[in-house]
Design an enzyme around this catalytic site. Structure first.
Site, short mmCIF file in Angstrom:
data_model
loop_
_atom_site.label_atom_id
_atom_site.label_comp_id
_atom_site.label_asym_id
_atom_site.label_seq_id
_atom_site.Cartn_x
_atom_site.Cartn_y
_atom_site.Cartn_z
N TYR A 1 21.49 153.63 -5.84
CA TYR A 1 20.49 152.66 -6.44
C TYR A 1 20.95 152.28 -7.54
O TYR A 1 19.29 151.39 -8.00
CB TYR A 1 18.88 153.79 -5.95
CG TYR A 1 18.20 153.87 -4.59
CD1 TYR A 1 17.56 153.27 -4.31
CD2 TYR A 1 18.33 155.03 -3.61
CE1 TYR A 1 16.81 152.81 -3.49
CE2 TYR A 1 18.47 154.59 -2.60
CZ TYR A 1 16.92 153.81 -2.61
OH TYR A 1 16.09 153.54 -1.31
N ASP B 1 15.82 161.03 0.71
CA ASP B 1 17.24 162.02 1.82
C ASP B 1 18.66 161.23 0.98
O ASP B 1 19.15 161.20 1.89
CB ASP B 1 16.82 161.13 3.21
CG ASP B 1 16.08 159.74 3.25
OD1 ASP B 1 15.77 159.03 2.03
OD2 ASP B 1 16.23 159.03 4.46
N ARG C 1 4.41 146.79 0.09
CA ARG C 1 6.00 146.69 -0.09
C ARG C 1 6.14 145.08 -0.02
O ARG C 1 6.81 145.00 -1.61
CB ARG C 1 6.42 147.45 0.98
CG ARG C 1 8.20 147.41 0.68
CD ARG C 1 8.64 148.03 1.46
NE ARG C 1 10.71 148.18 1.78
CZ ARG C 1 10.80 148.96 1.69
NH1 ARG C 1 10.53 150.26 2.88
NH2 ARG C 1 12.24 148.85 1.78
C1 G6P Z 1 16.16 155.69 0.92
C2 G6P Z 1 15.06 156.31 -0.09
C3 G6P Z 1 14.17 156.12 0.73
C4 G6P Z 1 13.53 155.02 1.04
C5 G6P Z 1 14.27 154.67 2.05
C6 G6P Z 1 13.59 152.85 2.04
O1 G6P Z 1 15.93 156.90 2.49
O2 G6P Z 1 15.80 158.39 0.10
O3 G6P Z 1 13.26 156.43 -0.92
O4 G6P Z 1 12.59 154.56 1.27
O5 G6P Z 1 15.59 154.55 1.81
O6 G6P Z 1 14.56 152.58 3.76
P1 G6P Z 1 13.89 150.81 4.05
O7 G6P Z 1 15.24 151.24 5.17
O8 G6P Z 1 12.68 151.25 4.09
O9 G6P Z 1 14.42 150.22 3.64
MN MN Z 2 14.50 158.68 -1.73
#
Ligand code: G6P
Ligand code: MN
Length: 439
Positions: free
Chosen positions: A264, A169, A91
């Site tokens: 997003y 989510d 990532r």
């Molecule tokens: C949201 C999205 C997920 C993603 C996550 C990342 O909940 O729906 O698809 O993976 O955010 O969050 P983070 O805290 O890991 O950046």
């Molecule tokens: Mn997502």
């Protein structure tokens, strides 16, 4: 009673999901929970926390953790999939490589998301085949694995009959924020929504039969998609980066006077602003590794020393949502949730074989989307460009085609030119050599 397997048991999300399952045992009675991961060492640590959570509620559930697919899926009724192929190390590269070319560096949006998609399709298909081989014929895979849009398209194309429900989510998390803004419960909110995953718009926000979209837009225009009291936003999305993400929605409001965008969309509509305000040396992956990841493993260590489990993983919408949709499948409730599903005329002016994200009634036979109708040209054009990028990427994986991968990158709105697309793709190929099919 059901047998549930969690694929990607070593995920930091596991304990929260387990707590959510325990809160709902009356609706979804479980005889067994099996944790499955290809990284058994990591999983065994996370399972210490998961088991401690289960022990707070019951001692009548058999808990197994395994790296063997047959042990995990034999006779299973439900499989929760939450794999992160390449873990946070990859990532980090998905985010930093594009940024080094002044392009959006994000886990699921832009070139990083396409790279992650290239890594995830084959393992996802492998998982589906294990489940098909070992689990009950009626078993459902409820899938959180990202990048969800590309995963959904890959599954549709390669395993069209598989019983996989792709969920995210973000719509429900956005609804949580909207409900906080309106001072109502999330469950009181009825929304209309259309788009692709991480690429959609709310078109109606109804409470008690009244559409409150205009009012919410007015609030967001001033304060972003947030309330002053961020404690109403659960732990998943309440750190400074997420708060910045929710504040940025103001940007979109300034330019587009209708609907409420999925957060997003800022990566596609304002890539220049996003790049300017990103730290190229310390990205979201670093924050998560130094934050959520570290906290979980420290919690496990402390628990092993003291027997006290610190509450570092409250449930939140991420945990409740996957259990909500699973209960709706298990009890054939037909509850209405925003999920991914094949278009098939739901939005007549988009391709029938698009995996769209819309409200659907969740039944024992899967999601039954509610008719949306034709969408305005601007949204249709944006969605079709993104859809083409994702569909061509999946073809690139299947055919091992460099040309198609380059087309997919070039079509992505975060990339300013074919020249930059090629430079970023070539760097990502080098970084992913252990994970991608040969292009
Ligand atoms: C949201 C999205 C997920 C993603 C996550 C990342 O909940 O729906 O698809 O993976 O955010 O969050 P983070 O805290 O890991 O950046
Ligand atoms: Mn997502």
């Amino acid at each position: 009673k059901y047998i549930l397997a969690v694929a990607g048991g070593g995920s930091t999300y596991t304990p929260g999901i387990i707590r959510s399952l325990m809160d709902r045992l009356e609706d979804l009675p479980l005889s067994e929970i099996r944790f499955y991961d290809i990284d058994g060492a990591r999983q065994s640590k996370v399972v210490v926390a998961a088991k401690a959570v289960i022990a707070e509620y019951t001692d009548s559930i058999l808990v197994t953790d395994t790296t063997d697919p047959q042990t995990a899926f034999e006779n299973a009724d439900f499989v929760f999939a939450q794999m992160r192929v390449g873990k946070y190390a990859l990532r980090e590269l998905d985010e930093k490589i594009p940024l080094s070319h002044n392009v959006v560096g994000q886990e699921t949006c832009g070139p990083g998301g396409l790279a992650y998609g290239l890594r995830t399709i084959a393992p996802m298909i492998e998982l589906i085949d294990y489940v098909e081989q070992y689990a009950k014929e009626t078993a459902w895979i409820v899938n959180y694995s990202n990048p969800a849009s590309i995963v959904a398209e890959g599954v549709r194309k390669l395993r069209p009959k598989a019983r996989v429900l792709n969920i995210c989510d973000m719509p429900v998390a956005t609804m949580r924020n909207i409900a906080a803004i309106l001072g109502v419960e999330r469950e009181e909110l009825v929304v209309d929504y259309f788009g692709l995953n991480h690429f959609g718009w709310f078109t109606r926000l109804e409470v008690d039969g009244i559409d409150r979209l205009a009012e919410v837009r007015e609030h967001v225009y001033k304060h972003g998609l947030l309330t002053e009291d961020v404690s109403k936003i659960d732990y998943r999305h309440a750190d400074s980066s997420w708060i910045k993400t929710f504040k940025n929605i103001k940007l979109i409001m300034d330019h587009f006077p209708e609907y409420l965008p999925n957060p997003y969309l800022q990566y596609y509509l304002f890539p220049d602003h996003i790049v300017e305000t990103s730290n190229k040396d310390y990205t979201r992956a670093n924050e998560v590794m130094d934050g959520r990841e570290k906290t979980l493993f420290e919690t496990v260590e402390k628990f092993e020393e003291t027997g006290i489990l610190e509450d570092s993983f409250a449930v939140g919408v991420h945990g409740t949502f996957i259990v909500d949709v699973t209960v709706s499948i298990a009890q054939n409730l037909g509850k209405r949730y925003v999920v991914m599903t094949e278009n098939n005329g739901t939005i007549p002016n988009l391709p029938a074989d698009a995996m769209i994200e819309v409200p659907a009634f969740i039944t024992a036979d899967g999601p039954k989307p509610e008719f949306v109708g034709d969408i305005p040209y601007f949204y249709k054009a944006m969605i079709e460009q993104q859809l083409a990028s994702e569909k061509i990427l999946v073809e690139a994986i299947i055919e091992g085609s460099y040309e198609k991968a380059l087309q997919a990158f070039t079509l992505n709105k975060t990339l300013p030119s074919a020249k930059v697309a090629k430079a970023v793709l070539d760097d990502l190929i080098a970084a992913n050599k252990d994970f991608w099919p040969t292009l």
